[in-house]
Motif scaffolding. Structure first.
Motif, PDB file in Angstrom:
ATOM      1  N   ARG A 179       3.605   7.621  10.257  1.00  0.00           N
ATOM      2  CA  ARG A 179       4.347   7.734  10.240  1.00  0.00           C
ATOM      3  C   ARG A 179       5.476   8.285  11.127  1.00  0.00           C
ATOM      4  O   ARG A 179       6.407   8.301  11.455  1.00  0.00           O
ATOM      5  CB  ARG A 179       4.193   9.986   9.486  1.00  0.00           C
ATOM      6  CG  ARG A 179       3.966   9.349   7.786  1.00  0.00           C
ATOM      7  CD  ARG A 179       4.317  11.105   7.613  1.00  0.00           C
ATOM      8  NE  ARG A 179       2.752  11.829   8.143  1.00  0.00           N
ATOM      9  CZ  ARG A 179       1.767  12.069   7.007  1.00  0.00           C
ATOM     10  NH1 ARG A 179       1.548  11.187   6.454  1.00  0.00           N
ATOM     11  NH2 ARG A 179       0.820  12.756   8.219  1.00  0.00           N
ATOM     12  N   ASP A 183       9.049   7.388  11.399  1.00  0.00           N
ATOM     13  CA  ASP A 183      10.377   7.606  12.147  1.00  0.00           C
ATOM     14  C   ASP A 183      11.034   7.515  13.924  1.00  0.00           C
ATOM     15  O   ASP A 183      12.101   6.979  13.671  1.00  0.00           O
ATOM     16  CB  ASP A 183       9.407   9.815  12.522  1.00  0.00           C
ATOM     17  CG  ASP A 183      10.497  10.165  13.047  1.00  0.00           C
ATOM     18  OD1 ASP A 183      11.714  10.310  12.685  1.00  0.00           O
ATOM     19  OD2 ASP A 183      10.555  10.968  14.158  1.00  0.00           O
ATOM     20  N   GLY A 186      12.654   4.417  13.011  1.00  0.00           N
ATOM     21  CA  GLY A 186      14.636   4.400  12.273  1.00  0.00           C
ATOM     22  C   GLY A 186      14.975   5.530  13.132  1.00  0.00           C
ATOM     23  O   GLY A 186      16.652   5.005  13.358  1.00  0.00           O
ATOM     24  N   GLN A 187      14.615   5.524  13.777  1.00  0.00           N
ATOM     25  CA  GLN A 187      15.322   6.670  15.112  1.00  0.00           C
ATOM     26  C   GLN A 187      16.209   5.420  16.266  1.00  0.00           C
ATOM     27  O   GLN A 187      17.795   5.708  16.345  1.00  0.00           O
ATOM     28  CB  GLN A 187      14.749   7.654  16.179  1.00  0.00           C
ATOM     29  CG  GLN A 187      14.243   8.735  15.788  1.00  0.00           C
ATOM     30  CD  GLN A 187      14.247  10.044  16.236  1.00  0.00           C
ATOM     31  OE1 GLN A 187      14.013  10.019  17.677  1.00  0.00           O
ATOM     32  NE2 GLN A 187      12.424  10.585  15.809  1.00  0.00           N
ATOM     33  N   THR A 201      13.983   0.630   5.776  1.00  0.00           N
ATOM     34  CA  THR A 201      12.957   1.759   4.637  1.00  0.00           C
ATOM     35  C   THR A 201      13.032   1.384   3.615  1.00  0.00           C
ATOM     36  O   THR A 201      11.818   1.646   3.040  1.00  0.00           O
ATOM     37  CB  THR A 201      14.318   2.659   4.859  1.00  0.00           C
ATOM     38  OG1 THR A 201      14.668   3.906   6.799  1.00  0.00           O
ATOM     39  CG2 THR A 201      13.752   4.325   4.425  1.00  0.00           C
TER      40      THR A 201
END
Length: 463
Positions: A179, A183, A186-187, A201
């Motif tokens: 995770r 994350d 993704g940022q 995603t």
């Protein structure tokens, strides 16, 4: 004479070797951070799978900064040996097909990730390699030399070609590491390539994992003994214990190797295994490192022969950390503690305390502070964690062994303003080093500050 494709045929029969044809195995894994741990762990598992008849799980290793690993393995055609256990059984590993360097081989790395044959991108870049701020967010000021730009460009090429998603496997000691990686990446994508963020995603998977194998740095004497045994020099050799563990959340974007046939556990929830490892194994390891160095020891097995240190490690694991680990099928925590104490005491490993003591600021929250919070919430004392933190403060005051991204700041703060200022910087400053742990500050402020005693540098651990 170096180990290579041409010299491997002449290795003595006591060196076990793979049975597959390397040239017929396509590269299915791109791995960032191809250090000794990866070679003793994930690459070993890939070798096991291909040796059992599976195809196309060869590895492209990526070294992001140093050229050392490339210089070790490229002249050897990616070959290296792994020597395990007290009997020092040696095996030739053929899973690594090539090693690329981030600073000079960017286009080749991107092409490997974009290749439809690639189905897994994995990572052992250490905690600091994920470029996290104190609050856990991505530090965009540090990402230029990290894996993020290369990974993003490789996945963008897959998106453009329709090659489909991949599985990202984080194999570093981060709580909920899947995770966390998802994350953070993704940022990065949201800032640099929003279209890629949506594709990532929808198409990719990032399962959490737990890895465990103690891999000490190999000293010159062991390398020379290996060269005498094999008749060739192996610059990429790794030496490790017989124990090996890998627990993976079973959530892949596509095919995966049949690693479960070789001991890997595919589970629905990694968290209990991960918590046990971080708080019990890693927590005790860090305690032994700082307290052992303070006592003048050089190696883990030497510290474990010190009754006071062994008792502290046992207290941390069984009394303070164990009650906070969720129960789950297949995880016997009492037996786990027994095995850890036995592994730590093994003199054949030669695991240096200074190696474990590196990067303490990146490790202490998940190794000690989460246990301390759990004890605090349960109304229990945690004397072993307090003693461990006291040893870390000594480590900063002594300063000889410090190798940490924040080492210069904290050693200077300790020298000029003392322990109280360091504790405040960690817990209660307006922008604390470890947000979320302010309630622990008083626990560590009660520590009495003994004089810094500089134990002689251990004879078994030369600078």
């Amino acid at each position: 004479m170096r180990l290579s494709n041409s010299t491997a045929a002449n290795l003595p029969p006591e060196v076990a070797r793979f049975r597959y044809e390397r040239g017929q195995q396509r590269i299915g894994i791109v791995h960032f951070g191809i250090g000794a741990f990866h070679r003793a762990h994930q690459a070993w598992y890939a070798d096991c799978a291909m040796n059992a008849g599976e195809r196309d799980w060869a590895i492209c290793g990526v070294s992001l900064r140093s050229s050392d690993v490339s210089e070790q393995l490229q002249p050897q055609d990616g070959l290296y040996t792994i020597t395990t256990g007290a009997d020092e059984a040696t095996r030739l590993i053929g899973a690594v097909r090539e090693v690329l360097q981030g600073s000079v081989d960017a286009d080749a790395i991107i092409a490997r990730i974009a290749d439809p044959a690639c189905r897994i991108v994995s990572f052992t870049v250490t905690e600091k390699g994920y470029c996290r701020k104190a609050d856990g967010a991505l530090d965009h000021s540090r990402v230029a030399l990290s894996f993020y730009p290369l990974l993003a460009r490789g996945l963008a090429a897959r998106m453009a070609s329709g090659a489909g998603g991949v599985t990202l496997l984080c194999c570093d000691n981060l709580a909920a590491n899947g995770r966390v990686l998802a994350d953070l990446f993704g940022q990065y994508c949201t800032t640099h390539d929003p279209d890629l963020a949506d594709w990532f995603t929808n198409e990719c998977r990032v399962p959490s994992t737990m890895v465990d194998r103690i891999v000490p740095r190999a000293d010159l004497a062991r390398r020379e003994a290996l060269a005498d045994k094999m008749g060739v020099v192996d610059q990429g050799a790794v030496f490790t214990e017989g124990f090996c563990q890998w627990v993976i959340e079973d959530d892949f974007a596509g095919p995966r190797p049949g690693w479960d046939a070789h001991g890997v556990q595919f589970v629905s929830d990694v968290a209990p295994f991960e918590t046990a490892k971080l708080r019990m194994l890693n927590g005790a390891h860090s305690l032994i490192a700082y307290a052992g160095l303070r006592a003048g020891h050089g190696f883990v097995h030497e510290a474990m022969a010190d009754p006071a240190l062994r008792n502290m490690a046992d207290q941390l694991m069984r009394v303070e950390a164990l009650p906070g680990v969720p129960e789950t099928q297949g995880l016997d925590l009492t037996a786990y503690a027994d095995v850890l104490l036995e592994r730590f005491a093994d003199p054949a490993l030669g695991h240096r305390l200074a190696q474990i003591a590196m990067d303490g600021t990146q490790k202490i929250p998940q190794r000690w502070l989460d246990t301390a919070l759990a004890c605090q919430e349960a109304g229990k004392d945690c004397p072993a964690i307090v003693a461990a933190f006291d040893a870390w403060l000594w480590h900063l005051a002594d300063a000889r062994f410090v190798d940490d991204p924040l080492g210069p700041e904290l050693t200077s703060l300790m020298a000029n303003r003392g322990r109280g200022a360091v504790i405040a910087r960690c817990f209660t400053d307006p922008a604390p080093l470890w947000p979320g742990y302010a309630s622990l500050a008083d626990l560590f402020h009660t520590l009495q500050a003994p004089p810094v005693t500089r134990a002689p540098w251990p004879q078994s651990q030369p600078r």
